[in-house]
Motif scaffolding. Structure first.
Motif, PDB file in Angstrom:
ATOM      1  N   PHE A   1       0.797  -1.220   0.000  1.00 46.47           N
ATOM      2  CA  PHE A   1       0.000   0.000   0.000  1.00 46.47           C
ATOM      3  C   PHE A   1       0.834   1.276   0.000  1.00 46.47           C
ATOM      4  O   PHE A   1       0.304   2.349  -0.298  1.00 46.47           O
ATOM      5  CB  PHE A   1      -0.932   0.020   1.214  1.00 46.47           C
ATOM      6  N   THR A   2       2.117   1.163   0.331  1.00 48.50           N
ATOM      7  CA  THR A   2       2.943   2.372   0.390  1.00 48.50           C
ATOM      8  C   THR A   2       3.887   2.502  -0.799  1.00 48.50           C
ATOM      9  O   THR A   2       4.151   3.617  -1.254  1.00 48.50           O
ATOM     10  CB  THR A   2       3.762   2.394   1.690  1.00 48.50           C
ATOM     11  N   GLN A   3       4.382   1.391  -1.310  1.00 43.07           N
ATOM     12  CA  GLN A   3       5.368   1.435  -2.381  1.00 43.07           C
ATOM     13  C   GLN A   3       4.758   1.230  -3.769  1.00 43.07           C
ATOM     14  O   GLN A   3       5.433   1.478  -4.770  1.00 43.07           O
ATOM     15  CB  GLN A   3       6.447   0.364  -2.144  1.00 43.07           C
ATOM     16  N   VAL A   4       3.533   0.797  -3.835  1.00 39.46           N
ATOM     17  CA  VAL A   4       2.849   0.530  -5.108  1.00 39.46           C
ATOM     18  C   VAL A   4       1.490   1.223  -5.060  1.00 39.46           C
ATOM     19  O   VAL A   4       0.827   1.191  -4.015  1.00 39.46           O
ATOM     20  CB  VAL A   4       2.674  -0.990  -5.333  1.00 39.46           C
ATOM     21  N   PRO A   5       1.040   1.853  -6.155  1.00 33.73           N
ATOM     22  CA  PRO A   5      -0.292   2.500  -6.161  1.00 33.73           C
ATOM     23  C   PRO A   5      -1.423   1.479  -6.231  1.00 33.73           C
ATOM     24  O   PRO A   5      -2.237   1.480  -7.154  1.00 33.73           O
ATOM     25  CB  PRO A   5      -0.239   3.382  -7.413  1.00 33.73           C
ATOM     26  N   PHE A   6      -1.459   0.580  -5.245  1.00 29.58           N
ATOM     27  CA  PHE A   6      -2.420  -0.512  -5.290  1.00 29.58           C
ATOM     28  C   PHE A   6      -3.845  -0.032  -5.066  1.00 29.58           C
ATOM     29  O   PHE A   6      -4.801  -0.608  -5.599  1.00 29.58           O
ATOM     30  CB  PHE A   6      -2.055  -1.577  -4.249  1.00 29.58           C
ATOM     31  N   LEU A   7      -4.016   0.988  -4.248  1.00 31.82           N
ATOM     32  CA  LEU A   7      -5.357   1.538  -4.052  1.00 31.82           C
ATOM     33  C   LEU A   7      -5.909   2.103  -5.360  1.00 31.82           C
ATOM     34  O   LEU A   7      -7.121   2.014  -5.618  1.00 31.82           O
ATOM     35  CB  LEU A   7      -5.333   2.624  -2.972  1.00 31.82           C
ATOM     36  N   ARG A   8      -5.042   2.667  -6.185  1.00 31.29           N
ATOM     37  CA  ARG A   8      -5.470   3.151  -7.496  1.00 31.29           C
ATOM     38  C   ARG A   8      -5.920   2.004  -8.372  1.00 31.29           C
ATOM     39  O   ARG A   8      -6.934   2.087  -9.079  1.00 31.29           O
ATOM     40  CB  ARG A   8      -4.318   3.903  -8.166  1.00 31.29           C
ATOM     41  N   TYR A   9      -5.199   0.882  -8.330  1.00 30.00           N
ATOM     42  CA  TYR A   9      -5.593  -0.283  -9.103  1.00 30.00           C
ATOM     43  C   TYR A   9      -6.963  -0.799  -8.656  1.00 30.00           C
ATOM     44  O   TYR A   9      -7.823  -1.130  -9.484  1.00 30.00           O
ATOM     45  CB  TYR A   9      -4.557  -1.405  -8.948  1.00 30.00           C
ATOM     46  N   MET A  10      -7.182  -0.857  -7.357  1.00 28.81           N
ATOM     47  CA  MET A  10      -8.463  -1.338  -6.841  1.00 28.81           C
ATOM     48  C   MET A  10      -9.593  -0.367  -7.180  1.00 28.81           C
ATOM     49  O   MET A  10     -10.716  -0.797  -7.478  1.00 28.81           O
ATOM     50  CB  MET A  10      -8.375  -1.557  -5.330  1.00 28.81           C
ATOM     51  N   PHE A  11      -9.306   0.923  -7.143  1.00 30.89           N
ATOM     52  CA  PHE A  11     -10.314   1.909  -7.523  1.00 30.89           C
ATOM     53  C   PHE A  11     -10.712   1.735  -8.988  1.00 30.89           C
ATOM     54  O   PHE A  11     -11.905   1.777  -9.319  1.00 30.89           O
ATOM     55  CB  PHE A  11      -9.779   3.314  -7.285  1.00 30.89           C
ATOM     56  N   ASN A  12      -9.729   1.545  -9.866  1.00 25.35           N
ATOM     57  CA  ASN A  12     -10.035   1.330 -11.278  1.00 25.35           C
ATOM     58  C   ASN A  12     -10.886   0.086 -11.481  1.00 25.35           C
ATOM     59  O   ASN A  12     -11.854   0.092 -12.258  1.00 25.35           O
ATOM     60  CB  ASN A  12      -8.736   1.210 -12.081  1.00 25.35           C
ATOM     61  N   SER A  13     -10.533  -0.999 -10.792  1.00 26.77           N
ATOM     62  CA  SER A  13     -11.313  -2.232 -10.918  1.00 26.77           C
ATOM     63  C   SER A  13     -12.738  -2.044 -10.421  1.00 26.77           C
ATOM     64  O   SER A  13     -13.697  -2.546 -11.022  1.00 26.77           O
ATOM     65  CB  SER A  13     -10.641  -3.371 -10.138  1.00 26.77           C
ATOM     66  N   PHE A  14     -12.888  -1.299  -9.326  1.00 25.27           N
ATOM     67  CA  PHE A  14     -14.234  -1.076  -8.789  1.00 25.27           C
ATOM     68  C   PHE A  14     -15.073  -0.234  -9.749  1.00 25.27           C
ATOM     69  O   PHE A  14     -16.248  -0.546  -9.986  1.00 25.27           O
ATOM     70  CB  PHE A  14     -14.145  -0.387  -7.430  1.00 25.27           C
ATOM     71  N   VAL A  15     -14.490   0.821 -10.305  1.00 23.01           N
ATOM     72  CA  VAL A  15     -15.228   1.675 -11.239  1.00 23.01           C
ATOM     73  C   VAL A  15     -15.659   0.871 -12.464  1.00 23.01           C
ATOM     74  O   VAL A  15     -16.823   0.934 -12.888  1.00 23.01           O
ATOM     75  CB  VAL A  15     -14.359   2.884 -11.652  1.00 23.01           C
ATOM     76  N   VAL A  16     -14.737   0.117 -13.037  1.00 21.14           N
ATOM     77  CA  VAL A  16     -15.058  -0.663 -14.236  1.00 21.14           C
ATOM     78  C   VAL A  16     -16.093  -1.735 -13.913  1.00 21.14           C
ATOM     79  O   VAL A  16     -17.084  -1.904 -14.634  1.00 21.14           O
ATOM     80  CB  VAL A  16     -13.776  -1.290 -14.816  1.00 21.14           C
ATOM     81  N   SER A  17     -15.896  -2.479 -12.825  1.00 14.93           N
ATOM     82  CA  SER A  17     -16.817  -3.571 -12.484  1.00 14.93           C
ATOM     83  C   SER A  17     -18.209  -3.047 -12.164  1.00 14.93           C
ATOM     84  O   SER A  17     -19.216  -3.617 -12.616  1.00 14.93           O
ATOM     85  CB  SER A  17     -16.265  -4.362 -11.293  1.00 14.93           C
ATOM     86  N   ALA A  18     -18.300  -1.972 -11.394  1.00 17.65           N
ATOM     87  CA  ALA A  18     -19.604  -1.418 -11.040  1.00 17.65           C
ATOM     88  C   ALA A  18     -20.318  -0.847 -12.257  1.00 17.65           C
ATOM     89  O   ALA A  18     -21.527  -1.072 -12.446  1.00 17.65           O
ATOM     90  CB  ALA A  18     -19.438  -0.340  -9.973  1.00 17.65           C
ATOM     91  N   ALA A  19     -19.595  -0.121 -13.111  1.00 20.55           N
ATOM     92  CA  ALA A  19     -20.224   0.467 -14.296  1.00 20.55           C
ATOM     93  C   ALA A  19     -20.713  -0.611 -15.252  1.00 20.55           C
ATOM     94  O   ALA A  19     -21.833  -0.542 -15.774  1.00 20.55           O
ATOM     95  CB  ALA A  19     -19.241   1.397 -15.007  1.00 20.55           C
ATOM     96  N   VAL A  20     -19.887  -1.625 -15.493  1.00 15.38           N
ATOM     97  CA  VAL A  20     -20.296  -2.713 -16.394  1.00 15.38           C
ATOM     98  C   VAL A  20     -21.505  -3.441 -15.818  1.00 15.38           C
ATOM     99  O   VAL A  20     -22.445  -3.778 -16.551  1.00 15.38           O
ATOM    100  CB  VAL A  20     -19.128  -3.682 -16.617  1.00 15.38           C
ATOM    101  N   THR A  21     -21.514  -3.685 -14.519  1.00 15.92           N
ATOM    102  CA  THR A  21     -22.618  -4.414 -13.897  1.00 15.92           C
ATOM    103  C   THR A  21     -23.936  -3.661 -14.042  1.00 15.92           C
ATOM    104  O   THR A  21     -24.956  -4.228 -14.459  1.00 15.92           O
ATOM    105  CB  THR A  21     -22.312  -4.666 -12.412  1.00 15.92           C
ATOM    106  N   VAL A  22     -23.938  -2.375 -13.723  1.00 13.41           N
ATOM    107  CA  VAL A  22     -25.175  -1.579 -13.793  1.00 13.41           C
ATOM    108  C   VAL A  22     -25.676  -1.477 -15.233  1.00 13.41           C
ATOM    109  O   VAL A  22     -26.862  -1.713 -15.523  1.00 13.41           O
ATOM    110  CB  VAL A  22     -24.945  -0.180 -13.194  1.00 13.41           C
ATOM    111  N   LEU A  23     -24.797  -1.135 -16.152  1.00 14.73           N
ATOM    112  CA  LEU A  23     -25.210  -0.972 -17.545  1.00 14.73           C
ATOM    113  C   LEU A  23     -25.616  -2.302 -18.170  1.00 14.73           C
ATOM    114  O   LEU A  23     -26.584  -2.366 -18.949  1.00 14.73           O
ATOM    115  CB  LEU A  23     -24.075  -0.338 -18.347  1.00 14.73           C
ATOM    116  N   ALA A  24     -24.898  -3.366 -17.845  1.00 13.37           N
ATOM    117  CA  ALA A  24     -25.233  -4.671 -18.408  1.00 13.37           C
ATOM    118  C   ALA A  24     -26.604  -5.149 -17.932  1.00 13.37           C
ATOM    119  O   ALA A  24     -27.411  -5.644 -18.721  1.00 13.37           O
ATOM    120  CB  ALA A  24     -24.160  -5.695 -18.045  1.00 13.37           C
ATOM    121  N   LEU A  25     -26.887  -4.994 -16.650  1.00 12.30           N
ATOM    122  CA  LEU A  25     -28.198  -5.400 -16.139  1.00 12.30           C
ATOM    123  C   LEU A  25     -29.315  -4.585 -16.788  1.00 12.30           C
ATOM    124  O   LEU A  25     -30.395  -5.121 -17.085  1.00 12.30           O
ATOM    125  CB  LEU A  25     -28.235  -5.243 -14.621  1.00 12.30           C
ATOM    126  N   TRP A  26     -29.080  -3.313 -17.007  1.00 13.09           N
ATOM    127  CA  TRP A  26     -30.094  -2.451 -17.609  1.00 13.09           C
ATOM    128  C   TRP A  26     -30.394  -2.874 -19.047  1.00 13.09           C
ATOM    129  O   TRP A  26     -31.537  -3.135 -19.413  1.00 13.09           O
ATOM    130  CB  TRP A  26     -29.620  -1.011 -17.545  1.00 13.09           C
TER     131      TRP A  26
END
Length: 279
Positions: free
Chosen positions: A67-92
């Motif tokens: 968490f300090t030497q690698v921007p891992f929180l940024r990676y998790m944020f990107n995955s969450f944004v992509v996964s949540a957006a795909v899920t909502v739009l796909a279900l719709w």
């Protein structure tokens, strides 16, 4: 006062014993890699390649490094944004397409459904290059749109929802049409509320599928700020090839959301399978 019924004793036949033993072996084989990953995340670098399962001196240094030497929180944020957006739009979109293919009458309906269903037989590597060419032509390379839009369309969701909608009684629509409701009102006020079990299961399916996505993000992005968590772990491993304790710590953190989602939504998954009529 009614007498209590005696409990029926389980008759252990050789077949039942063999099935139980097979189930235990498969369960252990499935759980062992997960246990090894989690315990390895708490091991120091000197123990991670050892044969012992549990660390002799557990440490949180691996997680602090991730968490300090690698921007891992940024990676998790990107995955969450992509996964949540795909899920909502796909279900719709999938629910609307499935409702039209299941309940509306129009020329070519069965042909359209067969064409959509046939795409389930085509694997991602076959269409990877054509999809990339289309996305590049639309100017969506190295963008959230390039990660989200191609992942929305999935024939499995349309197929599963259509099969569910076909099983619904037609009297509901007939009564609503007599009362003057439009098809859009029927879809929004009747079909969607009845679809909650199957939509819950698809929510878990779409979110986990996109959270674990690797090939398409690797193909469409080169910007480090757009790396998703799985791609981040892969580049992390290449950068620190010998530091498996850091890789296991990153993999453990990435696995936690998927385990929590399955833990909280397992009842909805089972109920959706029952309501979909799977045998």
């Amino acid at each position: 006062m009614t007498a209590l019924r005696p409990r029926r004793r389980t008759r252990w036949t050789p077949q039942k014993v063999a099935l139980l033993a097979l189930g235990i072996v498969l369960a252990l084989a499935t759980i062992f890699p997960l246990v090894w990953m989690i315990t390895g995340a708490f091991k120091p670098a000197t123990e991670v390649n050892g044969s012992a399962i549990l660390p002799s001196e557990p440490t949180l240094e691996n997680f602090a490094y991730v968490f300090t030497q690698v921007p891992f929180l940024r990676y998790m944020f990107n995955s969450f944004v992509v996964s949540a957006a795909v899920t909502v739009l796909a279900l719709w979109f999938h629910s609307m397409a499935a409702y039209a293919l299941a309940r509306l009458r129009f020329p070519g309906r069965e042909t359209i459904f067969l064409l959509i269903f046939s795409t389930m037989l085509v694997s991602l590597p076959v269409i990877l290059i054509p999809t990339f060419v289309v996305v590049r032509t639309l100017g969506m390379v190295d963008s959230y749109a390039g990660l989200i839009v191609p992942a929305i369309f999935n024939a499995f969701g349309i197929f599963l929802l259509r099969q569910f909608y076909v099983s619904l009684p037609g009297e509901l629509e007939e009564a609503a049409l007599v009362d003057g409701a439009s098809y859009w009102r029927i879809y929004r006020s009747i079909i969607l509320p009845l679809s909650r079990p199957i939509l819950s299961a698809l929510t878990v399916f779409f979110f986990l599928t996109n959270w674990n996505s690797f090939v398409w993000p690797l193909t469409i992005t080169s910007d480090p700020n757009l790396r998703v968590v799985q791609l981040g772990i892969a580049t992390f491993q290449q950068q620190y090839a010998a530091d498996w304790n850091y890789v296991l710590a990153a993999a453990t953190v990435a696995a936690m959301p998927t385990l929590l989602i399955f833990f909280f939504f397992q009842r909805q998954i089972v109920e959706s399978i029952k309501s979909a009529g799977f045998k």
